[in-house]
Design an enzyme around this catalytic site. Structure first.
Site, PDB file in Angstrom:
ATOM      1  N   GLU A 144       4.995  -4.831  -6.494  1.00 50.46           N
ATOM      2  CA  GLU A 144       5.654  -4.038  -7.547  1.00 50.46           C
ATOM      3  C   GLU A 144       6.875  -4.758  -8.126  1.00 50.46           C
ATOM      4  O   GLU A 144       7.140  -4.662  -9.321  1.00 50.46           O
ATOM      5  CB  GLU A 144       6.030  -2.666  -6.987  1.00 50.46           C
ATOM      6  CG  GLU A 144       4.775  -1.839  -6.729  1.00 50.46           C
ATOM      7  CD  GLU A 144       5.034  -0.577  -5.925  1.00 50.46           C
ATOM      8  OE1 GLU A 144       5.522  -0.702  -4.778  1.00 50.46           O
ATOM      9  OE2 GLU A 144       4.792   0.514  -6.434  1.00 50.46           O
ATOM     10  N   GLU A 164      -0.314   0.489   0.764  1.00 48.92           N
ATOM     11  CA  GLU A 164       0.337   1.746   1.167  1.00 48.92           C
ATOM     12  C   GLU A 164      -0.657   2.778   1.684  1.00 48.92           C
ATOM     13  O   GLU A 164      -0.317   3.612   2.529  1.00 48.92           O
ATOM     14  CB  GLU A 164       1.121   2.342  -0.013  1.00 48.92           C
ATOM     15  CG  GLU A 164       2.346   1.539  -0.435  1.00 48.92           C
ATOM     16  CD  GLU A 164       2.048   0.457  -1.462  1.00 48.92           C
ATOM     17  OE1 GLU A 164       0.867   0.089  -1.646  1.00 48.92           O
ATOM     18  OE2 GLU A 164       3.007  -0.037  -2.084  1.00 48.92           O
TER      19      GLU A 164
END
Ligand code: COA
Length: 290
Positions: A144, A164
């Protein structure tokens, strides 16, 4: 690596235990400003983003906004330290994600506060060009951070992913939006749903990274691009960045309208006169950056 100090001490980059900022001239011949390299420096934890790193990253973004002579930001992860005797070396990492140890016992209130207005958003909102120099794992928050930069250059030993889901989570630093814009709806779903890692070549194929180079060539490649970009009019770069970003939020017709206005506005800038005259004179433009 040559380290340069800014003329005004007040404009020197913020220092921290977990980040390191070096300044590099854009040109060896002329004083036309600098580019900065921000290195996230927790190699023993694969440069995972703990609170200290996020605070430091935010401080660097605030500093970048103010430091007029610093025109481009390169974001990198520190390489592994030599291993203690008898131990294996840690792998190369850009950033292996948010620091998972800080998730223990955290509830939604804590995470809302921690993740709102975070450093990845600060990086995204920076008006200056940003390049992610990825050498190794770029996972979760690392992927990210890379997606929040304007350009991503990776070594061929790099690996990208949004794991995640393996923690019972989804990305929280913008991958559902920014990764999706880079690789498309189907591939973003696949990455986020499987948590699978993809190699640099695949990341390149799907548009997640701009270029893949050998590890030994990475720094020279990125620095050359930072110099190339940094030597342009920073005013035009800022307007260009803002205008390309508009494409993410607007429909085509409205976006083309935004571009037309941005393009027209540059005709009132000093740098347009300087650039056009330099072309006619066959000389190098000396930008005022305004
Ligand atoms: N948060 C906190 N610590 C992390 C971390 C993270 N995201 N990623 C790696 N580390 C730490 C490990 O705990 C380990 O610490 P230790 O040596 O003190 O035990 C160190 O970094 C090295 O990692 P290790 O797992 O031993 O390396 P590896 O080569 O076996 O595996 C990875 C590398 C990247 C596959 C593995 O570290 C991993 O899966 N990391 C988590 C990635 C992730 O889920 N990121 C998203 C988080 S939201």
């Amino acid at each position: 690596m040559k380290k340069k100090r800014l003329a005004s001490a007040a404009m020197n980059p913020p220092e921290s235990e977990v980040t390191n900022v070096t300044l590099h001239p854009l040109s060896d011949e002329k004083d036309i400003g600098m580019f900065a390299v921000l290195t996230i420096n927790r190699p023993d934890k694969l440069n995972a983003l703990n609170t200290e790193v996020m605070d430091a990253l935010k401080a660097v973004c605030q500093w970048m906004d103010q430091a007029d002579d610093v025109r481009v930001l390169v974001v990198a992860g520190a390489p592994p330290l030599p291993p203690p005797e008898g131990k294996r070396s840690k792998p190369h990492a850009f950033v292996a994600g948010a620091d998972i140890t800080e998730f223990v016992g955290a509830d939604s209130h804590h995470i809302r506060t921690k993740f709102s207005d975070n450093a990845v958003e600060a990086l995204w909102k920076l008006g200056k060009p940003t390049i992610a120099m990825v050498d190794g794992f770029a996972l979760g928050g690392g992927c990210e951070v890379a997606c929040s930069c304007d350009v991503r250059i990776a070594s061929d030993r790099s690996t990208f992913g949004t794991p995640e889901i393996n923690l019972g989570l989804i990305p929280g630093y913008g991958a559902t939006q920014r990764l999706e814009r880079l690789v498309g709806y189907g591939k973003a779903h696949e990455m986020i749903m499987t948590g699978d890692m993809i190699a640099a070549d695949e990341a390149h194929r799907i548009g997640l990274v701009n270029h893949v180079v050998k590890p030994d060539d990475l720094e020279a490649f990125v620095f050359a691009m930072a110099r190339r970009i940094g030597s342009k009019s920073s005013h035009a770069l800022k307007v260009g960045k803002r205008t390309v970003r508009a494409a993410l939020d607007l429909g085509l017709t409205e976006g083309v309208g935004v571009e037309a206005e941005a393009f027209a506005s540059l005709f009132d800038s000093e740098d347009k006169d300087i650039g056009v005259q330099a072309f006619l004179d066959r000389s190098e433009p000396e930008w005022k950056h305004g």
